[in-house]
Design a protein around this motif. Structure first.
Motif, short mmCIF file in Angstrom:
data_model
loop_
_atom_site.label_atom_id
_atom_site.label_comp_id
_atom_site.label_asym_id
_atom_site.label_seq_id
_atom_site.Cartn_x
_atom_site.Cartn_y
_atom_site.Cartn_z
N ARG A 286 0.83 -1.21 0.00
CA ARG A 286 0.00 0.00 0.00
C ARG A 286 0.87 1.27 0.00
O ARG A 286 0.57 2.24 -0.72
CB ARG A 286 -0.91 -0.01 1.22
N ARG A 287 1.92 1.28 0.78
CA ARG A 287 2.77 2.46 0.81
C ARG A 287 3.46 2.67 -0.54
O ARG A 287 3.62 3.81 -1.00
CB ARG A 287 3.83 2.31 1.91
N LEU A 288 3.84 1.58 -1.18
CA LEU A 288 4.45 1.68 -2.50
C LEU A 288 3.48 2.29 -3.51
O LEU A 288 3.90 3.06 -4.39
CB LEU A 288 4.92 0.30 -2.97
N ALA A 289 2.20 1.96 -3.38
CA ALA A 289 1.21 2.51 -4.29
C ALA A 289 1.16 4.04 -4.18
O ALA A 289 1.10 4.74 -5.21
CB ALA A 289 -0.17 1.91 -4.00
N PHE A 290 1.21 4.57 -2.97
CA PHE A 290 1.18 6.02 -2.80
C PHE A 290 2.48 6.67 -3.27
O PHE A 290 2.47 7.78 -3.81
CB PHE A 290 0.90 6.36 -1.32
N GLU A 291 3.61 5.97 -3.08
CA GLU A 291 4.87 6.49 -3.59
C GLU A 291 4.85 6.57 -5.11
O GLU A 291 5.29 7.57 -5.70
CB GLU A 291 6.03 5.60 -3.13
N ASN A 292 4.33 5.50 -5.75
CA ASN A 292 4.27 5.49 -7.21
C ASN A 292 3.33 6.57 -7.73
O ASN A 292 3.57 7.15 -8.79
CB ASN A 292 3.79 4.12 -7.71
N ASP A 293 2.26 6.84 -6.97
CA ASP A 293 1.28 7.84 -7.42
C ASP A 293 1.68 9.26 -6.99
O ASP A 293 1.02 10.23 -7.39
CB ASP A 293 -0.11 7.52 -6.83
N ARG A 294 2.74 9.35 -6.14
CA ARG A 294 3.18 10.64 -5.61
C ARG A 294 2.02 11.36 -4.92
O ARG A 294 1.77 12.54 -5.13
CB ARG A 294 3.76 11.50 -6.73
N SER A 894 -0.64 0.76 -7.86
CA SER A 894 -1.24 2.08 -7.76
C SER A 894 -2.64 1.95 -7.20
O SER A 894 -3.26 0.88 -7.26
CB SER A 894 -1.29 2.75 -9.15
N GLN A 895 -3.13 3.08 -6.65
CA GLN A 895 -4.50 3.07 -6.17
C GLN A 895 -5.34 4.13 -6.89
O GLN A 895 -6.43 4.48 -6.44
CB GLN A 895 -4.55 3.28 -4.65
N LEU A 896 -4.83 4.61 -8.04
CA LEU A 896 -5.55 5.61 -8.82
C LEU A 896 -6.70 4.95 -9.61
O LEU A 896 -6.60 3.77 -9.98
CB LEU A 896 -4.60 6.32 -9.77
N PRO A 897 -7.76 5.71 -9.91
CA PRO A 897 -8.90 5.14 -10.65
C PRO A 897 -8.52 4.54 -11.99
O PRO A 897 -9.11 3.52 -12.39
CB PRO A 897 -9.83 6.35 -10.82
N ALA A 898 -7.57 5.14 -12.71
CA ALA A 898 -7.21 4.61 -14.03
C ALA A 898 -6.66 3.20 -13.92
O ALA A 898 -6.91 2.35 -14.79
CB ALA A 898 -6.18 5.53 -14.69
N PHE A 899 -5.90 2.93 -12.86
CA PHE A 899 -5.33 1.60 -12.67
C PHE A 899 -6.43 0.60 -12.30
O PHE A 899 -6.39 -0.56 -12.70
CB PHE A 899 -4.25 1.64 -11.60
N ASN A 900 -7.39 1.06 -11.53
CA ASN A 900 -8.50 0.19 -11.17
C ASN A 900 -9.34 -0.17 -12.39
O ASN A 900 -9.79 -1.30 -12.53
CB ASN A 900 -9.37 0.88 -10.11
N GLN A 901 -9.53 0.80 -13.30
CA GLN A 901 -10.27 0.53 -14.52
C GLN A 901 -9.51 -0.45 -15.41
O GLN A 901 -10.09 -1.34 -16.02
CB GLN A 901 -10.54 1.83 -15.27
N ALA A 902 -8.21 -0.28 -15.47
CA ALA A 902 -7.39 -1.19 -16.27
C ALA A 902 -7.47 -2.61 -15.73
O ALA A 902 -7.52 -3.59 -16.48
CB ALA A 902 -5.94 -0.71 -16.29
N TYR A 903 -7.48 -2.72 -14.40
CA TYR A 903 -7.62 -4.04 -13.78
C TYR A 903 -8.98 -4.66 -14.11
O TYR A 903 -9.08 -5.84 -14.43
CB TYR A 903 -7.45 -3.94 -12.27
#
Length: 986
Positions: A286-294, A894-903
């Motif tokens: 989870r922390r990595l997701a926020f780092e990747n998303d800045r 990532s936890q951004l909406p675009a990544f969730n849609q891609a999933y």
């Protein structure tokens, strides 16, 4: 006179050309008495004892005793199903006692129930699979259908869920109809049809519904036969389109006199776990997701990182389904009577819990009675059977407690407060509902089921018999679910409510029949002519009680503030038919059967109400030809058989050809709910089969290979309509044809047969193929995005996965038409959801007093495994750890909406498809028969101690919980059960 023995019953036929000369009447007769026993010294009831060449004879009673007047020099014939027929010349020193040995020619001795008539494995022309009661009576299952898994070629049993009482899906040679409800087989219990549609329920059993056979006692079943091809099913006409399941219960004449008691108890657990992240691994991802998303974690976007305890760990799998369910079964039966009247009276109790939290139990009590009577002149036969069962189902809890609970973050807050109430406060901080919302909901579903049958036959002449079969069934379900307000978030102000659902099914059937059997030299003619008159009435009432002052009053409608959402409906179905079957054989080598039936159903309009169905079946036992006997000495049995015919299907809703109206909520109004269509007619299934059966080494090795092709056309569907019409569908026939074809192989062998050791193996293997072979103009129909010509009807249309986008790190799927959006035009991957092949291997071993039986079930198919949407506030499979250092096959965390849609898009592609084939130890049973010396000490005739297991292990590459339910990888149905018990016969 000629004699035929079928199922232990003597049929007396007129004198044949080859009949032996009867004993000279001047010889002085004397009374012969004695007892017939088996190789263990136990009496055998129902043995036919005849004077060879005459019609004089008798039958042994429940103690194996018989009495007969005969003359010195006569030859006595002793015959019984499953034992070698013995010819014994009557001499002055013969005392009448005799011991019979098990039959070596199993094919000619095993009697098969074909519905309206009996046949043998040797002489059958149709495809009939059979399972005996001994094979399934110790299995810890609620419905007998569950016990058939892996035991029959061409018969698929897919469990509906893990809760006791849940209806399974049964498919006999595939899916014939485009309608789900159009694929149910016909259930016949002791000659009486039973509605096979699952019963609706609000309990945790869910959409699968209650199995209508739950109320049967599995230990009271003598045999289950499944009729598959046209020759076997055509006599049932429209009711046999999807196959017929015949269940025969035990009778007094099949049991020895005395008392039988059986008890077993055991435990049930979930045999598998998903490999999920622990708390520290989860938080790292989870922390990595926020780092990747800045993005900076806050209490709003990362409650699990900011607000929740970083050291808490809860194994949600263990919480949800880590419990142990207890299973208990007790059976008691008593058989008695004399050589003319015998009975069997029995009862049972069954209880099983669940692996889920809370007090969820399923209880069943059954009773059964069977009476057989034979008149002194043996012309009149009467049989009465009744099976009554009561189920008490307390499987109620939270509607929101589901498989998604498994994926809760491992550091999620406690679900309960210290005082036992639900914890709402900590979950509200994250703006979430407690996953156990509804936990204090309680309920009770009580069902009562009566199955009764009366059969009367009278032998008018030696070759002519009349018979009447009459049956009545009554099924009632009363369900109450209590929903107290404390089950839900206090801020919502949920009142105390109750939900009520009452259903009942009533039916009666009358079937008069005329049976003719006559030998003409080497030619035999067997004719059945009859009719069927049947009526079914189904009713359902549902309503809610709202606004109870206190929780203790929930369910008492007098205490409810109001009764709301009340509705009721009653449907009546009438069915009438005339049928005939003409069976012929020449020298017991060539068999030809003709079957015809004219059916009438109230579900069609007046012009289409009646239709004709029929079949022809033939068999040639070529191993009895002299040329074959000389050329192939190792071949002990060889038969070539085939069949072709049609069966219909009327499994649609009632009154579909009429306009239907429903009362408005206000007084005095009606509004239309369905459109009339008087033109739709019967769905027709044309069945073709060819089969070869071989036996080698005196039938120690038997092989059967069948090829079949069934084509179901004139498909009955609820045809979708545009919304502008005001109706969703209209009942109609579609110009579609569904084909099921395939190969079935059955192999049985006696591997070793020594004095103290016996090893027997049976194998079944099925290779099915389902296809929508024709549907003109499907592109212009509403089914264009559901089916594809040339592919199975059970498919999923998926996107084509194209790997990780190197620029965005997202899952990428193909945009086939290049329009920048994804819809059904881009779903070009056709995923087959059917089984490629399936089967089972059963072994039976015995050594002295020990016995061992185990069944291996195997299935080849593909499934789906997900949980690779790393970065979202849900737990993941451990495979996502591979993405911490390198993305590989997993998109950027990532936890951004675009990544969730891609999933979400990838989940609807071929990416998650994987091999879900499995090999499972389905059943295991180890038994020990108590020695005779010990039995005598306790005045027992039989004693047995046994240990059984079910679903003990599964070998599969599938990464979800249960490969059999592989398109929902958090679901499971095949629980591991271990039981131990004992049986005593007095």
């Amino acid at each position: 006179m000629a004699l035929i023995i079928i199922g232990g019953i003597l049929l007396i036929l007129p004198k044949a050309a080859h009949a032996a000369t009867p004993t000279h009447p001047s010889l002085q007769q004397q009374e012969i008495t004695g007892t017939v026993t088996d190789q263990n010294g136990l009496p055998i009831p129902g043995v036919n004892v005849l004077i060879k060449g005459t019609s004089a004879g008798t039958m042994t009673n429940l103690d194996g005793y018989y009495s007969l007047r005969a003359s010195i020099g006569n030859t006595l014939l002793y015959s019984y199903v499953g034992y070698q027929t013995i010819e014994k010349e009557l001499t002055p020193g013969f005392n009448g006692d005799l011991m019979m040995q098990p039959a070596t020619d199993a094919l000619s001795e095993v009697v098969i129930n074909a519905g309206y008539y009996n046949t043998t494995e040797r002489e059958r022309t149709g495809n009939i699979a059979r399972v005996t009661g001994e094979e399934i009576e110790l299995q810890p299952v609620v419905s007998p259908i569950q016990a058939l898994q892996g035991r029959m070629a061409g018969v698929e049993i897919i469990p509906g869920g893990s809760n006791p009482g849940t209806a399974s899906t049964i498919r006999i040679r595939g899916t014939n109809s485009l309608r789900e409800e159009g694929n149910y087989p016909l259930y016949i219990i002791d000659g009486v049809p039973v509605n096979s549609t699952p019963v609706e329920t609000n309990s945790i059993i869910g959409n699968a519904g209650l199995d209508p056979l739950n109320n049967l006692n599995v230990s009271n079943i003598e045999s289950i036969e499944v009729l598959k091809d046209a020759d076997a099913t055509a006599i049932y006409g429209s009711r046999g389109a999807n196959g017929v399941v015949l269940i025969t219960t035990k009778t007094g004449k099949q049991r020895r006199s005395g008392l039988e008691a059986r008890l077993y108890t055991g435990v049930t657990t979930v045999p598998n776990r998903l490999d999920l992240l622990n708390t520290q691994e989860y938080l790292e991802v989870r922390r990595l997701a926020f780092e990747n998303d800045r993005v900076e974690p806050t209490a709003q976007n990362a409650y699990d990182l900011v607000t929740w305890d970083q050291d808490r760990y809860t194994d949600w799998q263990d919480f949800l389904f880590g419990g142990t369910a207890e299973t208990t079964n007790a059976n008691l039966s008593f058989s008695g009577g004399n050589d003319k009247t015998f009975f069997r009276l029995g009862g049972s109790y069954f209880s099983q819990g669940t692996v889920y939290p809370g007090d969820n139990t399923y209880n069943k009590i059954t009773g059964n009675l069977n009476i057989d009577h034979l008149s002194e002149d043996e012309k009149l036969k009467i049989n009465f059977s009744a099976n009554y069962g009561v189920d008490i189902n307390k499987l109620f809890w939270s509607n929101s407690l589901s498989s998604s609970t498994v994926l809760l973050p491992p550091n999620a807050p406690e679900l309960f407060n210290n005082d036992g109430s639900l914890n709402w406060e900590e979950w509200a901080v994250a703006d979430l509902e407690n996953p156990l919302a509804g936990y204090y909901n309680r309920g009770r579903t009580e069902t009562r089921n009566l199955l009764s049958n009366l059969g009367i036959s009278y032998q008018i002449l030696n070759s002519l018999k009349i018979r009447l079969n009459a049956g009545y069934t009554y099924y009632e379900s009363q369900e109450l679910m209590k929903r107290p307000g404390r089950s839900y978030n206090p801020s919502a102000g949920e009142p105390n409510n109750s939900f009520h659902l009452n259903s009942d099914r009533k039916s009666w059937i009358l079937e008069p029949q005329l049976i003719f059997n006559q030998y003409f030299g080497d030619f035999n003619l067997d004719v059945i002519i009859g009719g069927t008159f049947q009526e079914n009435t189904n009713s359902q009432v549902r309503y809610q009680g709202a606004g109870y002052v206190t929780e203790s009053l929930i369910g008492n409608l007098d205490a409810a503030e109001q009764v709301i959402n009340a509705s009721s409906q009653t449907n009546q179905y009438r069915y009438a038919a005339a049928f005939a079957r003409i069976g012929t054989n020449w020298k017991k080598k060539v068999f030809i059967n003709f079957t015809g039936r004219r059916d009438g159903s109230s579900r069609f309009g007046p012009k289409n109400r009646f239709s004709n169905f029929g079949a022809i079946g033939a068999a040639w036992i070529f191993s009895e030809e002299e040329l074959i006997e000389n050329a192939l000495p190792l071949l002990s049995f060889g038969k070539l058989r085939g069949s072709y015919g049609t069966t219909g299907n009327d499994q649609i809703g009632d009154y579909g050809y009429l306009d239907a109206y429903q009362a408005t909520p206000g007084p005095g109004g009606l509004y239309p709910v369905s459109l009339a269509n008087p033109s739709f007619s019967w769905e027709v299934n044309k069945k073709l089969e060819v089969a070869l059966e071989l036996g080698f080494l005196e039938d120690k090795l038997n092989l059967a290979i069948s090829w079949y092709r069934n084509r179901s056309s004139n498909q009955l569907v609820g045809y979708p309509l545009p919304a502008i019409t005001g109706f969703n569908t209209v009942q109609a026939n579609l110009p579609a044809t569904v084909e099921n074809s395939g190969w079935e192989l059955e192999l049985s062998s006696i591997n070793l047969n020594l004095d103290n050791f016996r090893w027997q193996t049976s194998l079944n293997f099925s290779v099915p193929k389902n296809s929508l072979v024709s549907y003109p103009n499907i592109e212009q129909s509403s089914y264009a995005n559901i089916y594809r010509i040339g592919h199975p009807v059970n498919i999923s249309l998926l996107y084509r996965y194209e790997g990780i986008d190197p620029e965005t790190g997202l899952y990428r799927i193909a945009d086939i038409n290049g329009d920048g959006s994804f819809d059904y035009e881009d779903r070009v991957v056709i995923q087959d959801l059917t089984r490629e092949y399936y089967g089972g291997i059963n072994n039976n071993l015995s050594f002295k007093n020990f016995s061992l039986q185990f069944l291996l079930q195997y299935v080849k198919h593909e499934g789906m495994a997900s949980f690779f949407n790393a970065g979202r506030p849900t737990n993941q499979r451990r495979v996502v750890l591979d993405a911490l250092n390198s993305n590989g096959d997993i998109q950027r965390i990532s936890q951004l909406p675009a990544f969730n849609q891609a999933y979400s898009n990838a989940l609807n592609s071929n990416l998650p498809i994987q091999d879900a084939s499995f090999l499972r130890l389905k059943t295991f049973s180890l038994g020990y028969n108590l020695p005779e010396s010990l039995l005598k000490s306790f005045l027992l005739t039989k004693g047995k101690i046994f240990l059984t297991g079910q679903n003990l292990f599964t070998i599969s590459p599938y990464e979800g919980l249960d490969p059999e339910l592989s398109y929902s990888n958090t679901s499971f149905a095949n629980l591991r059960t271990v039981t131990a018990g004992l049986q005593f016969n007095f």
